[in-house]
Every structure is written in structure tokens, then in C-alpha cells.
Design an enzyme around this catalytic site. Structure first.
Site, PDB file in Angstrom:
ATOM      1  N   CYS A  90       0.878  -1.197   0.027  1.00 59.01           N
ATOM      2  CA  CYS A  90      -0.092  -0.066   0.193  1.00 59.01           C
ATOM      3  C   CYS A  90       0.940   1.227   0.104  1.00 59.01           C
ATOM      4  CB  CYS A  90      -0.811  -0.096   1.143  1.00 59.01           C
ATOM      5  SG  CYS A  90      -1.788   1.595   1.459  1.00 59.01           S
ATOM      6  N   CYS A  93       0.554   3.133   3.523  1.00 59.62           N
ATOM      7  CA  CYS A  93       0.861   2.716   5.040  1.00 59.62           C
ATOM      8  C   CYS A  93       1.962   1.749   4.854  1.00 59.62           C
ATOM      9  CB  CYS A  93      -0.140   2.273   5.674  1.00 59.62           C
ATOM     10  SG  CYS A  93      -1.211   0.848   4.828  1.00 59.62           S
ATOM     11  N   CYS A 139      -7.467  -0.929   1.158  1.00 57.77           N
ATOM     12  CA  CYS A 139      -6.095  -1.376   2.346  1.00 57.77           C
ATOM     13  C   CYS A 139      -6.868  -1.665   3.822  1.00 57.77           C
ATOM     14  CB  CYS A 139      -4.922  -0.487   2.579  1.00 57.77           C
ATOM     15  SG  CYS A 139      -3.981  -1.130   3.563  1.00 57.77           S
ATOM     16  N   CYS A 142      -5.236   0.997   6.385  1.00 60.04           N
ATOM     17  CA  CYS A 142      -5.498   2.373   6.375  1.00 60.04           C
ATOM     18  C   CYS A 142      -6.606   2.910   5.584  1.00 60.04           C
ATOM     19  CB  CYS A 142      -4.284   3.128   5.868  1.00 60.04           C
ATOM     20  SG  CYS A 142      -4.031   2.873   4.115  1.00 60.04           S
ATOM     21  N   CYS A 162      -8.125  -5.835  -9.703  1.00 56.12           N
ATOM     22  CA  CYS A 162      -7.741  -4.947 -10.794  1.00 56.12           C
ATOM     23  C   CYS A 162      -7.164  -3.627 -10.053  1.00 56.12           C
ATOM     24  CB  CYS A 162      -8.960  -4.728 -11.562  1.00 56.12           C
ATOM     25  SG  CYS A 162      -8.617  -3.705 -13.091  1.00 56.12           S
TER      26      CYS A 162
END
Length: 201
Positions: A90, A93, A139, A142, A162
Site C-alpha cells: 500500500c 501505509c 487496504c 489504512c 484490478c
């Protein structure tokens, strides 16, 4: 009205999960975490960042995609044709999301993966924007918007995550971390031009 409806659905899901636990009908843990995660607000994610910090740290496109649920243009993202070995994380984070050996060319114009590093890496929720039903991926740590999940991926999972390049960082197998360059406009203008017949971001 939409906010009220979402709260009602989230409350109903959480109540159903609690009742399942109390009646010894233990729901699948990943499903429970996913349903609860889909109902979280930005204030209740395990990791949070001030918006001003994110505006300084992320490119405009990274901020637009992860914080405003935007979409980068197809075939323009930094990681669309990326082939290096390592782990995609991510961008907000740093949570590990996908291994490079689960990445495949879907022809969609966005990075596509058929499996997660861990089932708990991503939360999913229904997305009814643009007059269609899709499954949004965020995510789980976060709440950053990543992209969407489809059921037209390769074996063994049949899944296609995707994902916007702008929502990803990359940790090469050798250990040095990279993320898309800060070029002022990120990976392209917001919007989606799909090729082929697959439903996209």
C-alpha cells in the site's frame, strides 16, 4: 440518504456476525473481518494519517486514487507492465498486499493479481458508483482505495484484483523500496478507458 442506508447495512452485518458467534455458528474469520472492514470509516482504520501529511507525501494522483476513490487512466500506470520480483505494498501505509508471482497481464490496462499476500490484507465492499455493481478493494490497515475485485481471473483463485498503480508501492526482492515517481500528475489523468470486454476499475 446514502450514508444512512450504508450505516443501516453495516449495522445489520455486524449484528448478524455477532449473532452467528453467540449461537456457536462461527462465521469464517476472513469473511467476518472483510464485512466489518467494509463498514469502517476513515476514523476507525487501525492506521490513520492526517490529510495534510498525505497531500505532502503522496503525488496528486496517489492522493486522488487512495483518498478520493479515483481511477488512473488505463495503460498509464507505473506498475502496469512492471515485471520485477518482490512485493507490492500500500503506497499510503506500506502494508504488503500482493507478491509479484501473483501478477498477470489481464489486458485491462491496470496491474492485476490473482491472490493476496494474506486474506486480511484487503477489505472489500460493494460499490454502486457509475450505475453498476462492483466490489471495491481497500487496504485493510489504512482504508486507502486500491481498485476493484472481479471473478474472471486465472486459476487457482479465479480472482482478478484490478489495482491502480498509484495506490501501490513496491518492495523489490533485494530489499530497496520504490513507489511511483512524483511527477506532479501521477500516473495519468483520472478516468478509465478500457480495452477488451472486461469490466474495469
Amino acid at each position: 440518504m446514502a450514508v444512512l442506508f450504508r450505516r443501516m447495512v453495516c449495522t445489520g452485518l455486524q449484528l448478524a456476525i455477532r449473532q452467528g458467534r453467540s449461537s456457536r455458528m462461527a462465521p469464517h474469520s476472513a469473511l467476518s473481518a472483510t464485512l466489518i472492514g467494509a463498514c469502517r470509516t476513515k476514523k476507525t482504520w487501525p492506521v490513520t494519517f492526517p490529510q495534510e501529511e498525505l497531500k505532502k507525501r503522496l503525488t496528486p494522483m496517489q492522493f486522488h486514487v487512495t483518498q478520493e476513490r479515483g481511477t488512473e487512466s488505463a495503460f498509464r500506470g507505473e506498475f502496469t507492465d512492471h515485471k520485477d520480483e518482490g512485493t507490492y505494498t500500500c503506497v499510503v501505509c506500506g502494508t504488503p498486499l500482493f507478491k509479484s508471482d501473483t501478477k498477470f497481464d489481464s489486458g485491462s490496462g491496470w496491474p492485476s493479481f490473482f491472490d493476496l499476500v494474506k486474506d486480511e490484507s484487503i477489505s472489500v465492499s460493494d460499490d454502486f458508483s457509475y450505475g453498476m455493481h462492483r466490489v471495491e478493494t481497500t487496504c485493510s490497515q489504512c482504508g486507502a482505495h486500491l481498485g476493484h475485485l472481479f471473478d474472471d481471473g486465472p486459476r487457482p483463485t479465479g480472482k482478478r484484483y484490478c489495482i491502480n498503480s498509484a495506490s501501490l508501492g513496491f518492495q523489490p526482492k533485494d530489499g530497496a523500496s520504490t513507489s511511483p515517481p512524483r511527477d506532479g500528475d501521477g500516473a495519468g489523468a483520472a478516468g478509465s478507458s478500457a480495452s477488451g470486454e472486461k469490466t474495469e476499475l
